[in-house]
Design a protein around this motif. Structure first.
Motif, PDB file in Angstrom:
ATOM      1  N   VAL A 140      27.257  18.200 -16.222  1.00 22.25           N
ATOM      2  CA  VAL A 140      27.231  18.658 -17.606  1.00 22.25           C
ATOM      3  C   VAL A 140      26.924  17.466 -18.492  1.00 22.25           C
ATOM      4  O   VAL A 140      27.551  16.425 -18.383  1.00 22.25           O
ATOM      5  CB  VAL A 140      28.602  19.247 -17.992  1.00 22.25           C
ATOM      6  CG1 VAL A 140      28.668  19.520 -19.464  1.00 22.25           C
ATOM      7  CG2 VAL A 140      28.874  20.499 -17.214  1.00 22.25           C
ATOM      8  N   GLN A 167      26.420  27.764  -4.124  1.00 26.50           N
ATOM      9  CA  GLN A 167      27.367  28.620  -4.830  1.00 26.50           C
ATOM     10  C   GLN A 167      28.752  27.983  -4.807  1.00 26.50           C
ATOM     11  O   GLN A 167      29.040  27.120  -3.984  1.00 26.50           O
ATOM     12  CB  GLN A 167      27.384  30.038  -4.229  1.00 26.50           C
ATOM     13  CG  GLN A 167      28.309  30.239  -3.045  1.00 26.50           C
ATOM     14  CD  GLN A 167      27.715  29.826  -1.733  1.00 26.50           C
ATOM     15  OE1 GLN A 167      26.820  29.008  -1.675  1.00 26.50           O
ATOM     16  NE2 GLN A 167      28.242  30.385  -0.671  1.00 26.50           N
ATOM     17  N   SER A 168      29.627  28.414  -5.696  1.00 26.81           N
ATOM     18  CA  SER A 168      30.875  27.682  -5.891  1.00 26.81           C
ATOM     19  C   SER A 168      31.841  27.829  -4.727  1.00 26.81           C
ATOM     20  O   SER A 168      32.807  27.087  -4.636  1.00 26.81           O
ATOM     21  CB  SER A 168      31.564  28.132  -7.182  1.00 26.81           C
ATOM     22  OG  SER A 168      31.855  29.503  -7.106  1.00 26.81           O
ATOM     23  N   SER A 169      31.609  28.793  -3.818  1.00 26.16           N
ATOM     24  CA  SER A 169      32.516  28.894  -2.681  1.00 26.16           C
ATOM     25  C   SER A 169      32.159  27.888  -1.595  1.00 26.16           C
ATOM     26  O   SER A 169      32.853  27.771  -0.598  1.00 26.16           O
ATOM     27  CB  SER A 169      32.470  30.304  -2.090  1.00 26.16           C
ATOM     28  OG  SER A 169      31.198  30.548  -1.559  1.00 26.16           O
ATOM     29  N   GLU A 174      31.622  21.641  -3.328  1.00 22.16           N
ATOM     30  CA  GLU A 174      32.833  20.928  -3.707  1.00 22.16           C
ATOM     31  C   GLU A 174      32.755  19.459  -3.324  1.00 22.16           C
ATOM     32  O   GLU A 174      33.198  18.582  -4.087  1.00 22.16           O
ATOM     33  CB  GLU A 174      34.039  21.552  -3.003  1.00 22.16           C
ATOM     34  CG  GLU A 174      34.318  22.964  -3.397  1.00 22.16           C
ATOM     35  CD  GLU A 174      35.556  23.059  -4.259  1.00 22.16           C
ATOM     36  OE1 GLU A 174      35.967  24.177  -4.570  1.00 22.16           O
ATOM     37  OE2 GLU A 174      36.095  21.992  -4.624  1.00 22.16           O
ATOM     38  N   ARG A 177      30.531  17.692  -5.719  1.00 15.58           N
ATOM     39  CA  ARG A 177      31.165  17.521  -7.025  1.00 15.58           C
ATOM     40  C   ARG A 177      32.187  16.403  -6.986  1.00 15.58           C
ATOM     41  O   ARG A 177      32.313  15.602  -7.899  1.00 15.58           O
ATOM     42  CB  ARG A 177      31.836  18.833  -7.444  1.00 15.58           C
ATOM     43  CG  ARG A 177      32.365  18.801  -8.849  1.00 15.58           C
ATOM     44  CD  ARG A 177      32.874  20.136  -9.258  1.00 15.58           C
ATOM     45  NE  ARG A 177      34.031  20.520  -8.463  1.00 15.58           N
ATOM     46  CZ  ARG A 177      34.644  21.675  -8.585  1.00 15.58           C
ATOM     47  NH1 ARG A 177      34.207  22.551  -9.465  1.00 15.58           N
ATOM     48  NH2 ARG A 177      35.657  21.978  -7.833  1.00 15.58           N
ATOM     49  N   ASN A 183      34.249  14.689  -9.727  1.00 14.53           N
ATOM     50  CA  ASN A 183      35.028  15.845 -10.172  1.00 14.53           C
ATOM     51  C   ASN A 183      34.706  16.365 -11.552  1.00 14.53           C
ATOM     52  O   ASN A 183      35.417  17.227 -12.061  1.00 14.53           O
ATOM     53  CB  ASN A 183      36.538  15.580 -10.070  1.00 14.53           C
ATOM     54  CG  ASN A 183      37.055  15.937  -8.698  1.00 14.53           C
ATOM     55  OD1 ASN A 183      36.620  16.914  -8.117  1.00 14.53           O
ATOM     56  ND2 ASN A 183      37.956  15.134  -8.182  1.00 14.53           N
ATOM     57  N   ARG A 184      33.658  15.846 -12.188  1.00 12.15           N
ATOM     58  CA  ARG A 184      33.228  16.481 -13.421  1.00 12.15           C
ATOM     59  C   ARG A 184      32.499  17.775 -13.077  1.00 12.15           C
ATOM     60  O   ARG A 184      32.128  18.008 -11.936  1.00 12.15           O
ATOM     61  CB  ARG A 184      32.302  15.557 -14.212  1.00 12.15           C
ATOM     62  CG  ARG A 184      33.019  14.383 -14.838  1.00 12.15           C
ATOM     63  CD  ARG A 184      32.053  13.360 -15.367  1.00 12.15           C
ATOM     64  NE  ARG A 184      31.298  12.726 -14.294  1.00 12.15           N
ATOM     65  CZ  ARG A 184      30.440  11.732 -14.498  1.00 12.15           C
ATOM     66  NH1 ARG A 184      30.209  11.289 -15.713  1.00 12.15           N
ATOM     67  NH2 ARG A 184      29.777  11.200 -13.485  1.00 12.15           N
ATOM     68  N   ASP A 185      32.273  18.637 -14.080  1.00  8.99           N
ATOM     69  CA  ASP A 185      31.648  19.932 -13.798  1.00  8.99           C
ATOM     70  C   ASP A 185      30.143  19.807 -13.643  1.00  8.99           C
ATOM     71  O   ASP A 185      29.516  18.953 -14.258  1.00  8.99           O
ATOM     72  CB  ASP A 185      31.921  20.907 -14.953  1.00  8.99           C
ATOM     73  CG  ASP A 185      33.334  21.431 -14.909  1.00  8.99           C
ATOM     74  OD1 ASP A 185      33.882  21.708 -15.988  1.00  8.99           O
ATOM     75  OD2 ASP A 185      33.875  21.566 -13.797  1.00  8.99           O
ATOM     76  N   PHE A 186      29.578  20.718 -12.875  1.00  8.15           N
ATOM     77  CA  PHE A 186      28.131  20.826 -12.786  1.00  8.15           C
ATOM     78  C   PHE A 186      27.585  21.398 -14.089  1.00  8.15           C
ATOM     79  O   PHE A 186      28.257  22.167 -14.766  1.00  8.15           O
ATOM     80  CB  PHE A 186      27.732  21.804 -11.675  1.00  8.15           C
ATOM     81  CG  PHE A 186      27.775  21.212 -10.303  1.00  8.15           C
ATOM     82  CD1 PHE A 186      28.854  21.446  -9.472  1.00  8.15           C
ATOM     83  CD2 PHE A 186      26.731  20.438  -9.830  1.00  8.15           C
ATOM     84  CE1 PHE A 186      28.899  20.923  -8.198  1.00  8.15           C
ATOM     85  CE2 PHE A 186      26.769  19.904  -8.560  1.00  8.15           C
ATOM     86  CZ  PHE A 186      27.852  20.139  -7.747  1.00  8.15           C
ATOM     87  N   ALA A 187      26.348  21.061 -14.424  1.00  9.93           N
ATOM     88  CA  ALA A 187      25.713  21.689 -15.581  1.00  9.93           C
ATOM     89  C   ALA A 187      25.333  23.112 -15.222  1.00  9.93           C
ATOM     90  O   ALA A 187      24.904  23.381 -14.105  1.00  9.93           O
ATOM     91  CB  ALA A 187      24.470  20.895 -15.976  1.00  9.93           C
ATOM     92  N   LEU A 188      25.490  24.017 -16.181  1.00 12.00           N
ATOM     93  CA  LEU A 188      25.062  25.392 -15.947  1.00 12.00           C
ATOM     94  C   LEU A 188      23.549  25.463 -15.963  1.00 12.00           C
ATOM     95  O   LEU A 188      22.888  24.648 -16.583  1.00 12.00           O
ATOM     96  CB  LEU A 188      25.611  26.304 -17.050  1.00 12.00           C
ATOM     97  CG  LEU A 188      27.125  26.453 -17.098  1.00 12.00           C
ATOM     98  CD1 LEU A 188      27.504  27.258 -18.322  1.00 12.00           C
ATOM     99  CD2 LEU A 188      27.621  27.133 -15.853  1.00 12.00           C
ATOM    100  N   ASP A 192      21.792  28.490  -8.069  1.00  9.42           N
ATOM    101  CA  ASP A 192      22.896  28.369  -7.126  1.00  9.42           C
ATOM    102  C   ASP A 192      22.617  29.218  -5.904  1.00  9.42           C
ATOM    103  O   ASP A 192      22.839  30.419  -5.900  1.00  9.42           O
ATOM    104  CB  ASP A 192      24.197  28.822  -7.802  1.00  9.42           C
ATOM    105  CG  ASP A 192      24.435  28.052  -9.091  1.00  9.42           C
ATOM    106  OD1 ASP A 192      25.040  28.625 -10.003  1.00  9.42           O
ATOM    107  OD2 ASP A 192      24.020  26.890  -9.172  1.00  9.42           O
TER     108      ASP A 192
END
Lengths: 305, 295, 296
Positions: A140, A167-169, A174, A177, A183-188, A192
């Motif tokens: 992000v 995908q996030s699963s 993980e 990230r 551990n910061r968030d991925f950009a939208l 995915d």
């Protein structure tokens, strides 16, 4: 009366079929089932293991599913499966939830190593990239969004970096990230994808794409980049040797989790996975076995992660 | 003998009533169950309905702070569906008009069978075609950066909802009473004038219902959009942008959400949203048809 | 100029008519040509892999070679079991709704609800199957859960199409029976059902093809990526195990398995399409036969 024969005959046929189905599991010695679910990265490995084990031991039938490390762990927490494949470590809250739901603690076994390779299109001139640059592309508020910022020109004039993610699963998601984005968030807005192979396939057909996936998923139509840890460090390619020597910066363990006190056949299977036969399958599938070199005797603790 | 007949009669009637009740209970139970799984969200402090409906931040597994906004997915669903409808509705109505009015009767039976076969194709096969065939065509022949995008998904959805639109529209046109046709032809109208001025206005209820049902089919589609739209969370600004739909979002994340967690409940809430939308669309279509029958 | 030659206005009208016919024909072709093109491409790509061995052998070498037998058998299991549950219940429920239920507002509401539920997205059925059968009822990930989910998915449509078939039996038939002193069930059994059986069977067969093709409901409840079965067994699965399925197999081959020659997923798609088309063709033939018999 022949007019009612049709529905009655249909019911009879259906009943016979259902009865046959129920009889099916009394036909001869029934194989026991062993349920495995989890990481898409390890899916082809798990399938290769299941295939080989099934030929060796006809009394056990291994069922393999994917869906991502998160799915495997979620199912393990409910006690619905025997073995969860993970390409990331179990989180403490997940271990607590397992304890709360089933009363058993998850146990971890390392069954191999993998390098997280960074893929680009075959015609992309880029050869190397650093962890910091990857973070700028993916996170992000990252500042790298065009190929010209990285100093390369893509053929066909497309300058926008098409960011391919998982995908996030996914345990791969993980892991990336945690280790690349801190551990910061991925950009939208990234694409995915739902499987390691989909990432590679998409990159193969999209000139401006970049993505990450297990190195076992490389195909001749994509290019893997060499990755450097910090600017100034040498860049290393994702190969067996570089992973074992801890040169390649983004490599990880392949893990399996099972609840404490598993059934005897589960324990046998896990033991077989760590045997020379099982580890040879790891190597043949494109991953790094726990021990390498000529002697594949387990486990010789070839480094930690 | 007569007593046995009476008893078996009573038993069978009881069985039929039981089946009737339980079938309807099962079928209505879907809605109740899905709502019940999402219900705890009302009492959950981490969840806000306004964020759910109006924010594009979707970070259910974030290590920093979790967000559950599905606006980007709502935009994705509606943009893909609306684009598909702009392609499917004219083509579908035109094809229905051709089949109903201009086509000789022998080819018509064959063509109708072909349209039914089109309807039978499973969505995973469409998704596979979208992933391998049309996405490559899009990358090669347009200026798109990536082949799995809004346009790709809309193409597939249009092809999937076309059979419904064609067959229902054709039924609606055929249901127009013959007196209308005879009157128009007696006045010297060509078939085109008959269609444009008489049949379309007369059948408009059925045509609108056909379009609505095709719309409902497109909104609810899962596998094809999962495989072919690129699955990216953002508000689409051009037809070449990848998007994520509500259905694909649930399909991609359902297995990983631990049972009863907030993430799991939010996914069920998305299911409730989808259920309500498709229910509303189908209900409207049904009411429009019924209103036509009571002139 | 003869009295019956076309005037300029008539010529314009006829030109408009042909233009309109051509336009609408073009629209119909826009619908059918992509279908043919897609099937042709699938067949073309699948040709190297399509043979009898493909149908009866298991996948090997990491799914890169071999066939689809476990997936085919799994699909047949799922479809048969789900229809074994959904068809009897659905038909009897339709009988109830048509013949026994009085025309009250709640019965009409139930009718409308059942009809609308036929349009629910398949992912909502997957949600229900996961929550209700896998977790709540404790069936776990199994063929049982997957079949029950498919049954719930197909039941509303079976109810709706059976109702339509039952309603199309003229009321005079029933009245004639009642006048002869038959009870309601006797009427149904002797007159109504036999006359409606064609429509009922057609509706059920069409749901077979839908159950065979759906992926989302079984993906979360009982279908797996891979399961080794002993070669050549006809009934390899039991109800509490998971199974492979053709639709799931196609999905995983195209998204999860690397290094697969494209002919294999294309061949899987062809097998699935062939299965679905065969079933639909059977339904259409049945329907034509019933209509022909009815006209006689």
């Amino acid at each position: 009366m022949e007019q009612v024969a049709i529905p009655r005959r249909k019911c009879f046929v259906l009943l016979v079929l259902v009865g046959l189905t129920a009889c099916g599991h009394r036909n001869g010695p029934r194989a026991q089932t062993l349920r495995v679910r989890g990481s898409d990265t390890m899916l082809i490995l798990a399938q290769a293991w299941a295939e080989a084990y099934g030929q060796m031991n006809r009394r056990v039938a291994v069922e393999v599913s994917g869906g991502g490390s998160g799915q495997g762990i979620a199912a393990l927490l409910e006690g619905a499966i025997d073995i969860a494949n993970c390409s990331r470590n179990l989180k403490p809250e997940e271990a607590d939830a397992a304890q709360a739901n089933t009363g058993k603690v998850p146990q971890e076994v390392i069954v191999g190593y993998d390098a997280l390779a960074v893929f680009v299109h075959r015609d992309n001139p880029l050869e190397e990239i650093s962890i910091a640059q990857l973070a700028e592309i993916y996170r992000v508020g990252g500042r790298l969004s065009r190929w010209s910022d990285l100093g390369v020109r893509i053929p066909a004039g497309r300058n926008r970096i098409v960011v391919v993610n998982r995908q996030s699963s996914s345990g791969t998601y993980e892991f990336f990230r945690e280790h690349v984005l801190a551990n910061r968030d991925f950009a939208l807005g990234s694409l995915d994808m739902n499987g390691s192979k989909e990432v590679v396939d998409l990159i193969a057909s999209t000139p401006g794409a970049i993505g990450y996936s297990g190195m076992a998923f490389a195909t001749p139509v994509v290019k893997m980049l060499r990755v450097r840890r910090k600017s100034g460090d040498p860049a290393f390619a994702p190969t067996l040797a570089n992973v074992l020597a801890h040169h390649y910066p983004i490599s990880r363990s392949l893990l399996i989790y099972t609840l404490a006190e598993p059934r005897a056949m589960v324990g046998e299977y896990i033991h077989w996975l760590q045997s020379p036969t099982g580890q040879q399958i790891v190597a043949d599938s494109g991953y790094v076995p726990v021990c390498s070199g000529k002697d594949l005797a387990p486990p010789c603790g070839a480094g930690t992660n | 003998m007569r007593r046995w007949h009476q008893l078996s009669e009573v038993a069978i009637e009881a069985l039929i009533r039981l089946c009737g009740f339980s079938a309807t209970i099962f079928v209505l139970g879907i809605f109740v169950f899905v709502c019940r799984e999402a219900w705890p969200l009302w009492h959950n402090d981490a969840f806000h309905l306004s964020e759910f409906l109006f924010s594009i931040q979707w970070y259910p597994t974030s290590a920093v702070s979790k967000h559950y906004g599905v606006l980007a997915m709502i935009a994705g669903t509606f943009s893909v569906t609306l684009l598909a409808m702009t392609m499917a509705v004219p083509l579908g109505l035109g094809a229905a008009i051709y089949l109903g009015e201009f086509c000789p009767s022998r080819p018509r039976e064959i063509l109708k069978v072909l349209v039914e076969m089109l309807a039978a194709i499973p969505s995973v096969v469409w998704g596979f075609a979208g992933l391998t065939i049309t996405s490559r065509l899009i990358v090669r022949y347009t200026s798109a950066d990536v082949g799995v995008n809004l346009l790709n998904g809309a193409l597939l959805l249009a092809l999937m909802s076309l059979p419904i639109i064609v067959s229902l529209a054709e039924d609606a046109l055929r249901a127009v009473p013959d007196e209308y046709r005879e009157a128009a032809l007696a006045l010297g109208a060509t078939r085109w004038q008959l269609t444009w001025r008489v049949l379309l206005p007369a059948a408009r209820h059925g045509l609108v219902a056909a379009v609505l049902l095709g719309f409902g089919r497109a909104i609810g589609e899962t596998m094809a959009v999962l495989m072919a739209t690129g699955h990216a969370i953002h508000l689409p600004t051009s037809v070449f942008d990848p998007v994520r739909t509500l259905t694909a979002n649930i399909a991609a994340e359902l297995g990983e959400a631990p049972a009863k967690s907030t993430h799991y409940q939010v996914l069920f809430l998305t299911g409730v949203l989808l259920f309500l939308v498709t229910f509303a669309v189908n209900l409207t279509a049904g009411l429009i048809i019924r209103r036509e029958r009571r002139p | 100029m003869s009295r019956f030659a076309a005037t300029p206005q008539t010529r314009t009208k006829l030109r408009q008519e042909s233009a309109a016919a051509g336009l609408f024909l073009a629209m119909l072709l826009c619908l059918l040509l992509p279908l043919f093109a897609m099937i042709a491409d699938l067949l073309w790509q699948a040709a190297p892999a399509l043979n009898w061995q493909f149908l009866i052998s298991s996948p090997t070498h990491g799914m890169r070679q071999g066939g689809v037998w476990p997936a085919l058998v799994g699909t047949l299991y799922l479809v048969t079991l789900s229809l074994a549950v959904a068809a009897p219940m659905g038909v009897l429920a339709a009988v109830y709704l048509t013949e026994y239920a009085r025309d009250t507002w709640y019965n009409r509401a139930i009718n409308m609800a059942v009809l609308n539920l036929a349009g629910v997205p398949s992912i909502v059925h997957a949600l229900f199957g996961l929550g209700a059968f896998v977790y709540a009822a404790q069936f776990g990930f199994s063929i049982l859960s997957a079949s029950l989910t498919l049954a719930i998915m197909t039941m509303p449509v079976i109810i709706a199409s059976s109702r339509q078939a039952l309603l199309s039996v003229p009321h005079s038939f029933r009245e004639a029976c009642w006048n002869l002193g038959a009870s309601r069930w006797q009427t149904i059994r002797a007159i109504v059902l036999p006359n409606a059986v064609g429509g009922i069977l057609t509706g059920i067969i069409l749901q077979v093809s839908r159950a065979a093709g759906e992926t989302a409901p079984i993906m979360f409840t009982g279908a797996v990526f891979y399961k080794a079965i002993a070669p050549g067994t006809l009934l390899p699965y039991s109800l509490d195990e998971q199974c492979m399925a053709l639709s799931m197999h196609l999905y995983t081959l195209s998204t999860q398995t690397p290094g697969v020659d494209p002919s294999i997923p294309n061949a899987t798609a062809v097998v699935l399409l062939a299965l679905v088309f065969l079933v639909n063709a059977a339904a259409i033939v049945l329907r034509t036969l019933i209509r022909a018999r009815g006209r006689r």
